[in-house]
Design an enzyme around this catalytic site. Structure first.
Site, short mmCIF file in Angstrom:
data_model
loop_
_atom_site.label_atom_id
_atom_site.label_comp_id
_atom_site.label_asym_id
_atom_site.label_seq_id
_atom_site.Cartn_x
_atom_site.Cartn_y
_atom_site.Cartn_z
N GLU A 1 2.19 4.24 -0.49
CA GLU A 1 2.34 3.97 -1.92
C GLU A 1 1.30 4.74 -2.74
O GLU A 1 1.61 5.31 -3.78
CB GLU A 1 2.18 2.47 -2.23
CG GLU A 1 3.10 1.58 -1.44
CD GLU A 1 2.47 1.04 -0.16
OE1 GLU A 1 1.92 1.83 0.64
OE2 GLU A 1 2.52 -0.18 0.03
N CYS B 1 -2.71 -1.35 -2.61
CA CYS B 1 -1.50 -0.68 -3.12
C CYS B 1 -0.85 -1.49 -4.24
O CYS B 1 -0.34 -0.93 -5.21
CB CYS B 1 -0.53 -0.43 -1.98
SG CYS B 1 -1.16 0.77 -0.78
N CYS C 1 -0.14 -3.69 0.63
CA CYS C 1 -1.39 -4.40 0.79
C CYS C 1 -1.99 -4.65 -0.60
O CYS C 1 -1.44 -4.21 -1.62
CB CYS C 1 -2.35 -3.58 1.65
SG CYS C 1 -2.97 -2.07 0.83
N HIS D 1 -2.55 5.36 1.80
CA HIS D 1 -1.34 4.61 2.17
C HIS D 1 -0.14 5.26 1.50
O HIS D 1 -0.29 5.96 0.49
CB HIS D 1 -1.46 3.15 1.73
CG HIS D 1 -2.51 2.39 2.46
ND1 HIS D 1 -2.63 1.03 2.35
CD2 HIS D 1 -3.50 2.78 3.31
CE1 HIS D 1 -3.63 0.61 3.09
NE2 HIS D 1 -4.19 1.66 3.68
#
Length: 168
Positions: A58, A89, A86, A56
């Site tokens: 991040e 993260c 999420c 992701h």
């Protein structure tokens, strides 16, 4: 000061989202990591690009900056992301010791396909971690950020990784 700079840095995260959208294997979630008023790392979602479901935006930024610094501590760093982080993260931000999380579109602004099918959100994880030194701010340029994602009422394509009917 924070409000004006938050807009500037979220605009930079939006540029990363555009870069991710334009990159084969990339996706339209962008992030920038900021320290002392300067962008120290930029990233976008690279899941398909890296064949890594944890890549992701991040996570990519945190990994990249920690590797560059040869440190697991990102104390004093703010993570800006176009979409509310999420659970994975958020936990990575907690483990890295970031000082702030600033996001654009929230889980209520977009389709649930972008989030795990649980009720937890960023605030839940932070409250449970007893981190009173971590500031979270949402809704920065949320309308602009939300344009990249399916709306709550739109039908999402079936993603085999999230199709719970296949395990029944």
């Amino acid at each position: 000061m924070k409000d004006a700079s938050d807009l500037t840095f979220m605009a930079a995260a939006l540029e990363q989202a555009r870069a991710g959208e334009a990159t084969p294997g990339g996706a339209q979630v962008g992030a920038v990591l900021v320290e002392n008023g300067h962008i120290v790392c930029s990233s976008f979602h690279e899941g398909d690009l890296q064949s890594d479901p944890t890549a992701h935006a991040e996570m990519v930024g945190i990994r990249r900056l920690c590797k560059e610094r040869r440190s697991t501590s990102l104390k004093g760093v703010t993570v800006y992301c176009t979409l509310q982080p999420c659970g994975m993260c958020t936990m990575a931000c907690l483990w890295a010791g970031v000082s702030r999380i600033v996001y654009g579109a929230s889980r209520n602004d977009v389709n649930s396909v972008y989030f795990e099918s649980r009720h937890f959100d960023t605030a839940d994880f932070i409250n449970q971690a007893f981190r009173d030194d971590l500031e979270v701010k949402g809704g920065v340029l949320s309308d602009e950020c939300a344009t990249f994602y399916l709306k709550p009422e739109e039908t999402a394509p079936i993603d085999p990784a999230h199709d719970f009917t296949s395990i029944l």
